[in-house]
Design a protein around this motif. Structure first.
Motif, mmCIF file in Angstrom:
data_model
loop_
_atom_site.group_PDB
_atom_site.id
_atom_site.type_symbol
_atom_site.label_atom_id
_atom_site.label_comp_id
_atom_site.label_asym_id
_atom_site.label_seq_id
_atom_site.Cartn_x
_atom_site.Cartn_y
_atom_site.Cartn_z
ATOM 1 N N LYS A 1 -4.385 1.573 9.543
ATOM 2 C CA LYS A 1 -5.756 2.100 9.417
ATOM 3 C C LYS A 1 -5.964 2.688 8.010
ATOM 4 O O LYS A 1 -7.003 2.486 7.377
ATOM 5 N N TYR A 2 -4.933 3.384 7.521
ATOM 6 C CA TYR A 2 -4.969 3.961 6.169
ATOM 7 C C TYR A 2 -5.094 2.846 5.113
ATOM 8 O O TYR A 2 -5.898 2.933 4.186
ATOM 9 N N VAL B 1 -6.335 -0.102 5.556
ATOM 10 C CA VAL B 1 -7.682 -0.696 5.674
ATOM 11 C C VAL B 1 -8.680 0.174 4.896
ATOM 12 O O VAL B 1 -9.513 -0.316 4.135
ATOM 13 N N ARG B 2 -8.558 1.497 5.078
ATOM 14 C CA ARG B 2 -9.475 2.410 4.381
ATOM 15 C C ARG B 2 -9.354 2.268 2.865
ATOM 16 O O ARG B 2 -10.355 2.245 2.150
ATOM 17 N N LEU B 3 -8.123 2.209 2.368
ATOM 18 C CA LEU B 3 -7.913 2.169 0.915
ATOM 19 C C LEU B 3 -8.312 0.843 0.288
ATOM 20 O O LEU B 3 -8.840 0.820 -0.825
ATOM 21 N N ASN B 4 -8.027 -0.241 0.990
ATOM 22 C CA ASN B 4 -8.182 -1.567 0.375
ATOM 23 C C ASN B 4 -9.427 -2.327 0.808
ATOM 24 O O ASN B 4 -9.805 -3.305 0.182
ATOM 25 N N GLY B 5 -10.035 -1.903 1.918
ATOM 26 C CA GLY B 5 -11.199 -2.621 2.433
ATOM 27 C C GLY B 5 -10.865 -4.019 2.901
ATOM 28 O O GLY B 5 -11.599 -4.969 2.600
ATOM 29 N N ASP C 1 -4.771 9.856 11.419
ATOM 30 C CA ASP C 1 -4.947 9.885 9.956
ATOM 31 C C ASP C 1 -3.572 9.955 9.299
ATOM 32 O O ASP C 1 -2.812 10.897 9.539
ATOM 33 N N TYR C 2 -3.273 8.981 8.455
ATOM 34 C CA TYR C 2 -1.964 8.926 7.787
ATOM 35 C C TYR C 2 -1.889 10.003 6.699
ATOM 36 O O TYR C 2 -2.860 10.248 5.989
ATOM 37 N N VAL D 1 -8.019 -1.208 14.397
ATOM 38 C CA VAL D 1 -8.419 -1.079 12.983
ATOM 39 C C VAL D 1 -9.782 -1.703 12.666
ATOM 40 O O VAL D 1 -10.303 -1.523 11.575
ATOM 41 N N THR E 1 -2.460 -1.160 -4.616
ATOM 42 C CA THR E 1 -3.645 -1.299 -3.759
ATOM 43 C C THR E 1 -4.747 -2.016 -4.554
ATOM 44 O O THR E 1 -4.523 -2.467 -5.671
ATOM 45 N N THR F 1 0.798 -1.230 0.000
ATOM 46 C CA THR F 1 0.000 0.000 0.000
ATOM 47 C C THR F 1 0.834 1.285 0.000
ATOM 48 O O THR F 1 0.567 2.202 -0.761
#
Ligand code: GDP
Ligand code: IMO
Ligand code: MG
Length: 423
Positions: free
Chosen positions: A314-315, A317-321, A355-356, A403, A242, A224
């Motif tokens: 966490k970032y 997880v957000r991008l890739n689900g 937040d990254y 997460v 990603t 990622t």
């Protein structure tokens, strides 16, 4: 009935142990796909104590799945042929290997350009793997690339000639040695002839198989934070690493997707230049490198090591689900007295965020905020989650709670058998 496609992606800077996870998931799959990157990747699989470092061929080849190099991959034909030979000599069948007709070819001039571009960057160099990855993706986007289907066709000679004539103008400008067309053609034509039997329309092949009820798994390469759009640009690779790269690199669609496994280590590592908030430049970093054998699979470079970063996770997880997290090297952190988890970033003004940011200038000033956990646990040979020591469970739970994604696969050692599958 159509089966969903499971995907494996790296969450950080690569080398999280994706090869091992794909090898496991492929035991229940019919097709195993590589989607992006090239031989900058090095995915390790340890079978009965024998170590295989795979650079191009999907790791699913070890469990007998049809191994497909997708259209998003850039292929160095010489490296691929060496890998095929290595597998055959080790008794691993390569009969079920397929290469997308749309995958692009890496040539000698791409490797030369990789070196030249790093030279041009001077002190801002990226620390690439020098495999010609960036320049071959640049040619793809600029529409100078040579696809596999053209590589194996009579068109190849004229396409190569034109490219070499143009590249040589650039090499002359920079005072570099020129590429010899005739010699290059002779060498690469031989590779093209050898690879031709493997080249097919993988997009329709994969969809036909899905429609016939076959199970597909996808192996992401890099990770990622090395993504060309979402990573720590410019210290990234030249592809989308990603979830979007999985679709673009295979021709799969969003409805095909099933579980998305985000692979992490119980600590973290990075090879090459670029910001790394949880990097340890002290003896703990050295200790992790030694305990985890953190030396590059592809370039043998010592990897930079540090603590697991939950802000970055966490970032990811957000991008890739991610639906699942696979955590490798839990055994390695168990050998330390204490383990730290980064649960926030503090900026120069003292403000803490989870937040990254990918801006290298901002990342440079971020200080990690840590939570400390007890180490000193031995998980050698543990096969069931319930049998893990309490201290290991506490650490895993902290990651999951931060997460909101369950850790369903846990690595307890490098061998393919060293894996806890949590029911
Ligand atoms: P990839 O690029 O994501 O496939 O990862 P690499 O193969 O480059 O690096 C992962 C390294 O960790 C390899 O040397 C693996 O053999 C090793 N490895 C993977 N999982 C584990 C684990 O759970 N424990 C230990 N000790 N080693 C592991
Ligand atoms: P796997 O799939 C770790 C890094 C390089 C460099 C940057 C750009 O094994 O996880 P490139 O040659 O791609 O232009 O280099 O990306 N890099 C990796 N780091 N694991 C990888 O792959 C990597 N592939 C590229 O070190 O910093
Ligand atoms: Mg690797």
């Amino acid at each position: 009935m159509k089966k969903k496609v499971d995907v494996v992606l790296g969450a950080f800077f690569g080398d999280e142990g994706k090869g091992k996870i794909i090898d496991f998931l492929s035991t229940k799959a019919d097709l195993s796909l590589r989607c992006a990157g090239g031989n900058n990747a090095g995915h390790t699989i340890v079978v009965d104590g024998k170590k295989f470092a795979m650079h191009l061929i999907p790791s699913g080849i070890f469990s007998g799945a049809t191994a497909i190099i997708g259209n998003g991959v850039v292929v160095d034909p010489k490296v691929l042929l060496e890998e095929i030979k290595m597998l055959q000599e080790s008794g691993v069948s390569t009969e079920k290997l397929l290469i997308s007709e749309k995958a692009h070819v890496i040539f000698n001039y791409h490797q030369e350009f990789d070196l030249l571009e790093e030279e041009m960057r001077g002190k801002n160099k990226i620390g690439t793997t020098k495999r010609g990855i960036g320049p071959s993706y640049s040619d793809k986007m600029a529409r100078f690339g040579i696809r596999m289907e053209d590589f194996i066709s009579p068109k190849f000679a004229s396409l190569l000639k034109n490219n070499i004539e143009n590249k040589n103008k650039m090499f002359a400008l920079y005072g570099k040695e020129l590429i010899d067309y005739k010699k290059t053609y002779k060498e690469y034509k031989k590779y093209a002839d050898e690879l031709a039997p493997y080249v097919v329309d993988t997009v329709n092949y994969v969809h036909n198989n899905i429609e016939n009820g076959k199970k597909v798994v996808c192996e992401g390469a890099q990770a990622t934070l090395l993504d060309i759009d979402f990573g720590t640009y410019p210290f990234v690779t030249s592809s989308n690493t990603t979830i979007g790269g999985i679709l673009n690199g295979t021709g799969l669609n969003a409805s095909n997707l099933g579980r998305v496994y985000g692979v992490i280590k119980a600590y973290s590592s990075r090879v090459g230049e670029g910001p790394y908030v949880t990097e340890l430049l002290d003896e703990t970093g050295d200790k992790i490198r030694e305990l985890g054998h953190e030396y590059g699979t592809t370039t043998k470079r010592p990897r930079r090591c540090g603590w697991l970063d939950l802000v970055a996770l966490k970032y990811a997880v957000r991008l890739n689900g991610f639906t699942d997290i696979a955590m490798n090297h839990l055994d390695t952190v168990g050998k330390l007295d204490e383990i730290k988890l980064c649960v926030g970033y503090q900026d120069a003004s003292g403000k803490v965020t989870t937040d990254y940011t990918t801006n290298p200038d901002k990342l440079k000033d971020m200080k990690p905020v840590y939570k400390t956990f007890e180490g000193n646990f031995d998980i050698t040979g543990v096969k069931k989650f319930g049998k893990l020591p309490e201290k290991a469970k506490v650490y895993l739970k902290a990651v999951e709670e931060f997460v909101g994604v369950p850790i369903t696969l846990i690595g307890t050692g490098p061998d393919r058998e060293d894996l806890i599958v949590r029911k």
